[in-house]
Design a protein around this motif. Sequence first.
Motif, short mmCIF file in Angstrom:
data_model
loop_
_atom_site.label_atom_id
_atom_site.label_comp_id
_atom_site.label_asym_id
_atom_site.label_seq_id
_atom_site.Cartn_x
_atom_site.Cartn_y
_atom_site.Cartn_z
N UNK A 143 -63.20 32.88 -11.50
CA UNK A 143 -63.08 33.69 -10.29
C UNK A 143 -62.76 32.82 -9.08
N UNK A 144 -63.37 31.64 -9.02
CA UNK A 144 -63.18 30.79 -7.84
C UNK A 144 -61.84 30.09 -7.85
N UNK A 147 -59.11 33.45 -9.31
CA UNK A 147 -59.12 34.70 -8.57
C UNK A 147 -59.48 35.92 -9.37
N UNK A 152 -56.44 35.32 -15.59
CA UNK A 152 -56.33 34.21 -14.65
C UNK A 152 -55.09 34.30 -13.78
N UNK A 160 -46.86 26.82 -13.30
CA UNK A 160 -48.11 27.57 -13.12
C UNK A 160 -48.10 28.21 -11.73
N UNK A 161 -48.92 29.25 -11.60
CA UNK A 161 -48.97 29.99 -10.36
C UNK A 161 -50.03 29.46 -9.42
N UNK A 163 -52.75 26.29 -7.94
CA UNK A 163 -52.84 24.85 -7.75
C UNK A 163 -54.29 24.51 -7.44
N UNK A 164 -54.65 23.28 -7.74
CA UNK A 164 -56.01 22.84 -7.44
C UNK A 164 -55.99 22.07 -6.13
N UNK A 165 -56.82 22.48 -5.18
CA UNK A 165 -56.98 21.68 -3.97
C UNK A 165 -58.34 20.99 -4.03
N UNK A 167 -61.13 21.64 -2.57
CA UNK A 167 -62.28 22.54 -2.66
C UNK A 167 -62.46 23.07 -4.08
N UNK A 168 -61.36 23.57 -4.67
CA UNK A 168 -61.49 24.14 -6.02
C UNK A 168 -61.75 23.05 -7.05
N UNK A 285 -44.39 24.11 -10.13
CA UNK A 285 -43.44 24.96 -10.84
C UNK A 285 -42.04 24.59 -10.39
#
Lengths: 364, 167
Positions: A143-144, A147, A152, A160-161, A163-165, A167-168, A285
């Motif tokens: 979820x975090x 979304x 997913x 991929x749709x 991205x990891x920043x 925070x995530x 992508x």
Amino acid sequence: MSTVPETYTIPVGPLHVALEEPMYFRIDVHGETVTHVDINAGHVHRGIEYLTTKRTMLQNVVLTERICSLCSNSHPETFAMAAEQIAGIAIPERAAMLRVVAAEVKRIASNLFNVALLAHLVGYETLFMHVMQVREIAQDIKETVFGNRMDLGAICIGGVRYDLDEETTGFLVAALDRLVPEIEAIVATYRTNGSILGRTRDVGVLTREQGLACGVVGPVARASGIAYDVRAVAPYAAYDRLPLEVHVLTDGDVWSRAMIRLAEALTAIDLIRACLRDLPDGPTRLAETPDIPPGRAIAKSEAPRGELIYYLKTNDNPQPERVKWRVPTFMNWDALRFMLADAKIADIAIIVNSIDPCVSCTER
Amino acid sequence: MNVLSLLGRNLTQGPYTEPFPFGPAPTAKRFRGRVTFDAATCEGCKICERVCPAGAIRFSKAKDGLAFAVWHNSCVFCGNCEFHCPTGSVHQTTDWHLAHEQARKYAMVEFGLIPNQTCSECGATALATAPSLRGIAPPLSAEEAVTLKSLCPKCRARFLKARRAKP
């Protein structure tokens, strides 16, 4: 005076308290021992294969994600792999790593779900609730980071749709750190708990020879001593550059299949950590949404339940001409005949659950 | 795992579940919920309508412009619209409070209207869509963007051609 016959036929399903999804077994029993199993399928056929030929490629990435909830990431990933193969696209390195992260997060949640259901079917509700609660950590990751708790939406054709920043990534790392000791404790419980062992050891045995004859895949194959994992034998995404451990057990019983799933959940965490460590910068992508030229391709991936194969044929239309998928459960439920032979009636649900049947994938 | 220690842990920690609706339910920032639409930034390319797998997004010609509608009861919250939208005009909020009474089932729609305008150059009636600014070099100034938006498509093309021709 009437007498009770020694042999009779009982229905299990299509709607049965112990089955996750509708599936109908006609079981001949002698006393309380199974003598013959008849599997009747088709109760959740929704015509999705036909529907994919009425939707564009971009819509189908979403449609295939909704074939099944538990392997919902494997379907669009394999579909996208087939489309990329037709178009001759190589996805960026960061996208390949992020695809592995998404797939392995799904694997953790899916495997824990099945292992939890095993505890439920054994009648150990406390353990069931606990494993489901541990799985909730994986749900929170989904979820975090993505979304949604199940779908997913991680995959697009050409990358991929998501991205990891910072925070995530931080959330993901912390959640994995919480998961590891919990899963290790669950492994120890399944290894030692009398209630679990008594109901699962030497139950629903599938020998290596029977497994090969049925062509079983996934944890069912690996629990019967068949070291077959698509991630190892035909690496896709970034699996050839990751420390993948293929777990194999030889007993082929319900317990072995559960232990394989738990071990693979831990391996999935190692894989995600390796991805996060090596994650390169760069695009996630292709810059433009690619057009898929006419052609056909086959792609396969390792879904949580085993090898998932997609066949895709495109023509000049935006819609594909044919999409066909072979899901792991299709191979594995054939082996139920061997697993259920001479089983006790009380073990039927446990054995059926041990192949982790995904009926909605199989009957689409 | 010792069940007794697990029970002890659960007793001291309290329930794992959220107390919703009596307390707040934490929602992830990336949660894909209710769709919103910003008509002012929309270019009217209709890609969202084309990629929507559920057919929840519909553009229709209205008397006073181009109407946008997303039907939340058809929406599958996949986020394809937001992902493919070139301007970010379609956006999924974190609002998941979509439960509603049966009587309100046709009210779960997000409407938007791209109004008609009169071209400031030639006086023709055309949609007041946001102009597509991608690939325009050098980037438009704020006044140029306002001028460009007030034009009809033909005059926009002429405006940009004249701008490219400038030394």
